[in-house]
Design a protein around this motif. Structure first.
Motif, PDB file in Angstrom:
ATOM      1  N   GLY A 122      33.578  42.004  40.977  1.00  0.00           N
ATOM      2  CA  GLY A 122      33.484  40.675  41.563  1.00  0.00           C
ATOM      3  C   GLY A 122      34.413  39.683  40.898  1.00  0.00           C
ATOM      4  O   GLY A 122      35.062  38.875  41.567  1.00  0.00           O
ATOM      5  N   ASN A 123      34.483  39.748  39.576  1.00  0.00           N
ATOM      6  CA  ASN A 123      35.385  38.852  38.838  1.00  0.00           C
ATOM      7  C   ASN A 123      36.831  39.053  39.261  1.00  0.00           C
ATOM      8  O   ASN A 123      37.579  38.090  39.438  1.00  0.00           O
ATOM      9  N   GLU A 124      37.218  40.306  39.426  1.00  0.00           N
ATOM     10  CA  GLU A 124      38.586  40.622  39.822  1.00  0.00           C
ATOM     11  C   GLU A 124      38.873  40.108  41.232  1.00  0.00           C
ATOM     12  O   GLU A 124      39.939  39.541  41.502  1.00  0.00           O
ATOM     13  N   ALA A 125      37.909  40.302  42.141  1.00  0.00           N
ATOM     14  CA  ALA A 125      38.078  39.839  43.524  1.00  0.00           C
ATOM     15  C   ALA A 125      38.176  38.316  43.576  1.00  0.00           C
ATOM     16  O   ALA A 125      39.026  37.759  44.293  1.00  0.00           O
ATOM     17  N   ILE A 126      37.312  37.623  42.837  1.00  0.00           N
ATOM     18  CA  ILE A 126      37.324  36.160  42.815  1.00  0.00           C
ATOM     19  C   ILE A 126      38.641  35.635  42.254  1.00  0.00           C
ATOM     20  O   ILE A 126      39.239  34.690  42.797  1.00  0.00           O
ATOM     21  N   ALA A 127      39.115  36.234  41.165  1.00  0.00           N
ATOM     22  CA  ALA A 127      40.366  35.786  40.544  1.00  0.00           C
ATOM     23  C   ALA A 127      41.534  35.910  41.512  1.00  0.00           C
ATOM     24  O   ALA A 127      42.360  34.991  41.630  1.00  0.00           O
ATOM     25  N   GLN A 128      41.605  37.030  42.239  1.00  0.00           N
ATOM     26  CA  GLN A 128      42.697  37.215  43.195  1.00  0.00           C
ATOM     27  C   GLN A 128      42.521  36.309  44.409  1.00  0.00           C
ATOM     28  O   GLN A 128      43.502  35.789  44.959  1.00  0.00           O
ATOM     29  N   LEU A 129      41.276  36.088  44.811  1.00  0.00           N
ATOM     30  CA  LEU A 129      40.995  35.220  45.950  1.00  0.00           C
ATOM     31  C   LEU A 129      41.486  33.803  45.678  1.00  0.00           C
ATOM     32  O   LEU A 129      42.064  33.157  46.566  1.00  0.00           O
ATOM     33  N   ILE A 130      41.287  33.319  44.474  1.00  0.00           N
ATOM     34  CA  ILE A 130      41.751  31.977  44.111  1.00  0.00           C
ATOM     35  C   ILE A 130      43.277  31.898  44.201  1.00  0.00           C
ATOM     36  O   ILE A 130      43.834  30.912  44.702  1.00  0.00           O
ATOM     37  N   ILE A 131      43.950  32.950  43.768  1.00  0.00           N
ATOM     38  CA  ILE A 131      45.423  32.991  43.855  1.00  0.00           C
ATOM     39  C   ILE A 131      45.871  32.939  45.315  1.00  0.00           C
ATOM     40  O   ILE A 131      46.785  32.184  45.687  1.00  0.00           O
TER      41      ILE A 131
END
Length: 276
Positions: A122-131
């Motif tokens: 989830g952390n990885e998905a959220i970080a990329q989503l923000i980008i």
């Protein structure tokens, strides 16, 4: 027909967003500098309030106005952004923005575990989503849809999700609240779905349909527009049973179109009671 199913308030919010995009496009063509309008929105409401339908319509409007390069559409559950293995969530999310122009992330809060914690996926998905939100907020239509808005605070999962992810929340331009339908609106939706499916509703069942929806709208598990579909499907079952048991040598077109049974609302209620 879709216009009639969308409340005027929703229509105005959608048109405002489209108009701002057109306005900014014209400013840019005139070399007027200024900040960009982030085409990122949240649609909140109970299940069955046409959030994804409206989002898709909004994307089509923007494409028709040449505000989007294409109208490639996807509706994906938030949990689907998470990869199966460590390191897969970011490419999954990035690919979504590479391949689609209208991106609806339904139940975005499902990226987070139900207890509110965030795993590494989830952390990885959220970080990329923000980008991706930062890079594509003007050339895509991005909508977060889910349960929230005019509901009990403890049930407002979308607001909880946004509050715990300020990087996403700060990139959202507007929030649309989709209130649950009234009994009268449900009758209109039911009749329109029936008409679009080439069924004829007899006038003598109007009171029964109204009583059915009056009893349903106050229930906690009320499914809004989906309940119109369940009621129609139940009515069709009765119509099929009635007609096939007559075993006629020849049926008329009216036989195949008319829904007259006075019992199907009770079966529809039983069917809805069995749905979680």
């Amino acid at each position: 027909d879709l216009h009639r199913l969308i409340r005027r308030q929703r229509q105005m919010c959608i048109r405002d967003s489209v108009n701002v995009m057109k306005y900014n496009k014209l400013r840019k063509q005139m070399n007027i500098s200024g900040s960009n309008f982030h085409n990122v929105h949240v649609m909140l409401g109970a299940p069955g309030t046409a959030k994804t339908t409206v989002a898709r319509y909004m994307g089509q409007m923007m494409f028709n106005e040449k505000l989007l390069p294409d109208n490639r559409y996807i509706c994906i559950n938030g949990a689907e952004l998470k990869g199966k293995y460590v390191g897969h969530s970011a490419p999954n999310t990035k690919k979504l923005f590479e391949n689609y122009d209208v991106i609806i992330i339904d139940e975005a809060y499902s990226i987070v575990e139900e207890n509110g914690t965030m795993d590494s996926f989830g952390n990885e998905a959220i970080a990329q989503l923000i980008i991706e939100l930062e890079n594509h907020s003007t050339d895509k239509l991005i909508i977060f849809a889910g349960y929230g808005g005019d509901v009990d605070e403890k049930d407002n999962r979308m607001q909880t999700f946004l509050n715990s992810n300020p990087g996403i929340k700060s990139r959202i331009t507007s929030t649309f609240n989709f209130k649950s339908y009234s009994a009268k609106e449900m009758i209109e939706i039911f009749k329109r779905i029936a008409k679009n499916s080439n069924y004829i509703i007899q006038n003598d069942v109007d009171d029964m349909i109204e009583n059915f929806f009056e009893s349903r709208v106050s229930m906690r598990d009320f499914g809004n527009g989906r309940e119109a579909r369940v009621l129609l499907e139940t009515a069709v079952i009765y119509a099929a049973r009635r007609n096939m048991e007559l075993n006629k040598e020849q049926y008329t077109k009216k036989d195949m179109q008319t829904l007259t049974c006075l019992l199907y609302t009770s079966d529809a209620a039983d069917e809805l009671d069995g749905v979680d």
